[in-house]
Design a protein around this motif. Structure first.
Motif, PDB file in Angstrom:
ATOM      1  N   ARG A   1      74.412   9.402  15.635  1.00  0.00           N
ATOM      2  CA  ARG A   1      73.083   8.812  15.783  1.00  0.00           C
ATOM      3  C   ARG A   1      72.553   9.010  17.206  1.00  0.00           C
ATOM      4  O   ARG A   1      71.355   9.262  17.401  1.00  0.00           O
ATOM      5  CB  ARG A   1      73.138   7.323  15.453  1.00  0.00           C
ATOM      6  CG  ARG A   1      73.348   7.021  13.968  1.00  0.00           C
ATOM      7  CD  ARG A   1      73.356   5.539  13.725  1.00  0.00           C
ATOM      8  NE  ARG A   1      73.508   5.221  12.305  1.00  0.00           N
ATOM      9  CZ  ARG A   1      73.579   4.000  11.818  1.00  0.00           C
ATOM     10  NH1 ARG A   1      73.531   2.956  12.648  1.00  0.00           N
ATOM     11  NH2 ARG A   1      73.718   3.804  10.517  1.00  0.00           N
ATOM     12  N   VAL A   2      73.412   8.922  18.170  1.00  0.00           N
ATOM     13  CA  VAL A   2      72.988   9.161  19.546  1.00  0.00           C
ATOM     14  C   VAL A   2      72.527  10.600  19.722  1.00  0.00           C
ATOM     15  O   VAL A   2      71.491  10.875  20.359  1.00  0.00           O
ATOM     16  CB  VAL A   2      74.139   8.832  20.525  1.00  0.00           C
ATOM     17  CG1 VAL A   2      73.825   9.346  21.922  1.00  0.00           C
ATOM     18  CG2 VAL A   2      74.373   7.335  20.575  1.00  0.00           C
ATOM     19  N   ASP A   3      73.274  11.539  19.171  1.00  0.00           N
ATOM     20  CA  ASP A   3      72.886  12.947  19.279  1.00  0.00           C
ATOM     21  C   ASP A   3      71.529  13.196  18.617  1.00  0.00           C
ATOM     22  O   ASP A   3      70.689  13.935  19.167  1.00  0.00           O
ATOM     23  CB  ASP A   3      73.956  13.825  18.645  1.00  0.00           C
ATOM     24  CG  ASP A   3      75.276  13.772  19.408  1.00  0.00           C
ATOM     25  OD1 ASP A   3      75.249  13.428  20.608  1.00  0.00           O
ATOM     26  OD2 ASP A   3      76.327  14.071  18.801  1.00  0.00           O
TER      27      ASP A   3
ATOM     28  N   GLN B   1      69.085  11.009  18.154  1.00  0.00           N
ATOM     29  CA  GLN B   1      68.018  10.384  18.931  1.00  0.00           C
ATOM     30  C   GLN B   1      67.738  11.152  20.218  1.00  0.00           C
ATOM     31  O   GLN B   1      66.598  11.183  20.699  1.00  0.00           O
ATOM     32  CB  GLN B   1      68.397   8.934  19.239  1.00  0.00           C
ATOM     33  CG  GLN B   1      67.274   8.110  19.840  1.00  0.00           C
ATOM     34  CD  GLN B   1      66.104   7.953  18.914  1.00  0.00           C
ATOM     35  OE1 GLN B   1      66.241   8.021  17.686  1.00  0.00           O
ATOM     36  NE2 GLN B   1      64.916   7.756  19.475  1.00  0.00           N
ATOM     37  N   LYS B   2      68.766  11.772  20.769  1.00  0.00           N
ATOM     38  CA  LYS B   2      68.542  12.615  21.950  1.00  0.00           C
ATOM     39  C   LYS B   2      67.585  13.757  21.629  1.00  0.00           C
ATOM     40  O   LYS B   2      66.720  14.110  22.449  1.00  0.00           O
ATOM     41  CB  LYS B   2      69.874  13.172  22.456  1.00  0.00           C
ATOM     42  CG  LYS B   2      70.732  12.167  23.198  1.00  0.00           C
ATOM     43  CD  LYS B   2      72.009  12.823  23.697  1.00  0.00           C
ATOM     44  CE  LYS B   2      72.875  11.830  24.485  1.00  0.00           C
ATOM     45  NZ  LYS B   2      74.136  12.454  24.958  1.00  0.00           N
TER      46      LYS B   2
ATOM     47  N   VAL C   1      64.018  12.389  21.532  1.00  0.00           N
ATOM     48  CA  VAL C   1      63.484  12.183  22.879  1.00  0.00           C
ATOM     49  C   VAL C   1      63.119  13.517  23.519  1.00  0.00           C
ATOM     50  O   VAL C   1      62.066  13.656  24.167  1.00  0.00           O
ATOM     51  CB  VAL C   1      64.505  11.419  23.748  1.00  0.00           C
ATOM     52  CG1 VAL C   1      64.052  11.365  25.203  1.00  0.00           C
ATOM     53  CG2 VAL C   1      64.714  10.019  23.207  1.00  0.00           C
TER      54      VAL C   1
ATOM     55  N   ALA D   1      61.191   5.933  21.947  1.00  0.00           N
ATOM     56  CA  ALA D   1      62.320   6.800  21.599  1.00  0.00           C
ATOM     57  C   ALA D   1      63.452   6.670  22.606  1.00  0.00           C
ATOM     58  O   ALA D   1      64.636   6.630  22.244  1.00  0.00           O
ATOM     59  CB  ALA D   1      61.849   8.251  21.512  1.00  0.00           C
ATOM     60  N   LYS D   2      63.106   6.570  23.901  1.00  0.00           N
ATOM     61  CA  LYS D   2      64.143   6.403  24.922  1.00  0.00           C
ATOM     62  C   LYS D   2      64.849   5.055  24.793  1.00  0.00           C
ATOM     63  O   LYS D   2      66.070   4.965  24.982  1.00  0.00           O
ATOM     64  CB  LYS D   2      63.525   6.545  26.313  1.00  0.00           C
ATOM     65  CG  LYS D   2      63.072   7.966  26.651  1.00  0.00           C
ATOM     66  CD  LYS D   2      62.509   8.042  28.062  1.00  0.00           C
ATOM     67  CE  LYS D   2      62.120   9.465  28.431  1.00  0.00           C
ATOM     68  NZ  LYS D   2      61.559   9.560  29.808  1.00  0.00           N
TER      69      LYS D   2
ATOM     70  N   ASN E   1      65.266   3.362  22.022  1.00  0.00           N
ATOM     71  CA  ASN E   1      66.167   3.470  20.868  1.00  0.00           C
ATOM     72  C   ASN E   1      67.433   4.234  21.234  1.00  0.00           C
ATOM     73  O   ASN E   1      68.538   3.884  20.784  1.00  0.00           O
ATOM     74  CB  ASN E   1      65.448   4.161  19.714  1.00  0.00           C
ATOM     75  CG  ASN E   1      64.343   3.294  19.132  1.00  0.00           C
ATOM     76  OD1 ASN E   1      64.385   2.067  19.220  1.00  0.00           O
ATOM     77  ND2 ASN E   1      63.331   3.922  18.551  1.00  0.00           N
ATOM     78  N   LEU E   2      67.285   5.258  22.069  1.00  0.00           N
ATOM     79  CA  LEU E   2      68.455   6.022  22.503  1.00  0.00           C
ATOM     80  C   LEU E   2      69.397   5.151  23.334  1.00  0.00           C
ATOM     81  O   LEU E   2      70.620   5.197  23.154  1.00  0.00           O
ATOM     82  CB  LEU E   2      67.998   7.237  23.312  1.00  0.00           C
ATOM     83  CG  LEU E   2      69.112   8.097  23.918  1.00  0.00           C
ATOM     84  CD1 LEU E   2      70.019   8.648  22.834  1.00  0.00           C
ATOM     85  CD2 LEU E   2      68.522   9.219  24.759  1.00  0.00           C
ATOM     86  N   GLU E   3      68.848   4.343  24.234  1.00  0.00           N
ATOM     87  CA  GLU E   3      69.692   3.462  25.048  1.00  0.00           C
ATOM     88  C   GLU E   3      70.429   2.441  24.182  1.00  0.00           C
ATOM     89  O   GLU E   3      71.591   2.120  24.442  1.00  0.00           O
ATOM     90  CB  GLU E   3      68.837   2.754  26.098  1.00  0.00           C
ATOM     91  CG  GLU E   3      68.276   3.687  27.163  1.00  0.00           C
ATOM     92  CD  GLU E   3      67.368   2.959  28.136  1.00  0.00           C
ATOM     93  OE1 GLU E   3      67.134   1.741  27.910  1.00  0.00           O
ATOM     94  OE2 GLU E   3      66.907   3.580  29.101  1.00  0.00           O
TER      95      GLU E   3
ATOM     96  N   GLN F   1      73.282   4.269  22.532  1.00  0.00           N
ATOM     97  CA  GLN F   1      74.341   4.544  23.506  1.00  0.00           C
ATOM     98  C   GLN F   1      75.141   3.282  23.831  1.00  0.00           C
ATOM     99  O   GLN F   1      76.365   3.347  24.018  1.00  0.00           O
ATOM    100  CB  GLN F   1      73.723   5.130  24.780  1.00  0.00           C
ATOM    101  CG  GLN F   1      73.198   6.545  24.612  1.00  0.00           C
ATOM    102  CD  GLN F   1      72.477   7.047  25.849  1.00  0.00           C
ATOM    103  OE1 GLN F   1      72.009   6.253  26.669  1.00  0.00           O
ATOM    104  NE2 GLN F   1      72.367   8.352  25.998  1.00  0.00           N
TER     105      GLN F   1
END
Length: 356
Positions: free
Chosen positions: A91-93, A95-96, A99, A185-186, A188-190, A193
């Motif tokens: 999921r992190v990948d 969302q990256k 972004v 989006a950033k 959500n990425l944090e 992570q």
């Protein structure tokens, strides 16, 4: 006559010694005063349990084993947490990439497509204008109907609206995505992570590590059992430092200070162990029933903890011992403190005189 004089002189000397001892008893007693305490070897114990609720996979130590700080004692099964970790990483990948796409903006080809749509709308508007002019010239003569004129006017208006839409689309394509969308989006990425970091911590807590050096006193859990934070797996006895729980009678309180050296004697060993007074309770209590002393049990005492240097781990938990403290060290400590206070007062007075 000479004998009477000698006896008289001896009598006067004895009387003088009695008076001197009466007014200066500490000169004869304190120098050889030795305080004796009775107590038991006490150990601090640590109740070890897992932070995760999972089945135990391996147990590496048993009762009586000596362990070092950081040593792995047991591990839990990790299949379930490993799958959650892989899912969170994926999921992190993803969302990256989101972004990255929002930050970079549209591709050049997409901007060119927006330009092309604007040009097509302009051509349609130009064509609609030409048609409207022809219809207007032919309508008065009856070559074109009133309906044809209305349709031509509507076509022009539709072409104008379509051109406005395409121009706004071109402007958005050139400007890129909204800052709010990028910020969302950033964020959500944090959050994703942080979830991965939490799973990393939980994965690390699948291993039970010894917090300090010690000896495994009890092994409670076994392989295959379900561990949980509420269930103790090991009891670890902390062997360093080791200390004696003893009780100081109230009359001897003024003779013993924290930091004074002590000797610890046990019935099992001929030579004493070196130690020092580490703690004296600030509040008095009655002697506990389990402590056997030569004083009355109703006498007020103060709990004393005497740290013991036992690198070979010969003293065991609950072993009765006798502690002796040389009270003459109390004089040295007090004299050092007095001299230090006098020096500090001299410094203060000197500074005051200089300031004046």
């Amino acid at each position: 006559m000479n004998k009477r004089k000698v006896l008289l002189i001896l009598l006067i000397v004895c009387i003088g010694l009695v008076f001197w001892w009466y007014f200066n008893p500490s000169e004869l007693t304190d120098d050889s005063k030795e305080v004796t305490l009775y107590g038991q070897i006490d150990l601090r114990t640590v109740q070890l349990s897992f932070s995760e609720q999972e089945y135990i996979e391996e147990m590496y130590v048993d009762e009586g084993d000596v362990v070092q700080s950081g040593q792995v004692l047991a591990v839990l099964k990790k299949d379930r947490l490993a799958a959650q970790f892989n899912e969170a990483t994926a999921r992190v990948d993803a969302q990256k990439e989101v972004v990255q796409r929002l930050t970079t903006g549209l591709r050049p080809q997409e901007v060119l497509q927006a330009h092309a749509r604007v040009q097509a709308a302009q051509i349609q508007l130009k064509n609609a204008d030409s048609l409207l002019r022809r219809v207007k010239t032919t309508t008065p003569s009856g070559a074109s109907t009133r309906q044809s004129l209305d349709d031509a006017v509507t076509a022009v208006k539709l072409a104008q609206a379509e051109l406005a839409v395409e121009k706004n689309g071109l402007s958005l394509a050139e400007e890129g995505y909204r800052k709010e969308d990028i910020a969302e989006a950033k964020a959500n990425l944090e959050g994703l992570q942080a979830s991965v970091q939490l799973l990393q911590v939980r994965m690390g807590e699948l291993q039970m590590l010894a917090p300090v050096d010690g000896i495994i006193q009890n092994r409670i859990a076994e392989v295959g059992e379900l561990a949980s934070p509420a269930r103790v797996a090991f009891t670890l006895a902390v062997t360093e430092p080791k200390w004696v729980r003893a009780y100081l009678p109230e009359p001897d309180l003024g003779l013993v200070n924290e930091g004074m050296t002590a000797s610890v004697y046990s019935d099992s060993f001929a030579e004493p162990f070196e130690g020092w007074v580490g703690f004296i309770a600030p509040q008095a209590e009655f002697t506990p029933k389990r402590v056997e002393t030569t004083d009355l049990r109703t006498q007020l005492v103060y709990e004393v903890r005497v740290w013991v240097d036992d690198p070979d781990n010969r003293l065991k938990l609950g072993m009765p011992v006798t502690v002796t403290v040389d009270a003459t060290a109390n004089k040295n400590i007090n004299s050092d403190l007095d001299s230090a206070s006098e020096e500090s007062s001299d410094v203060d007075s000197g500074s005051d005189s200089r300031s004046q």
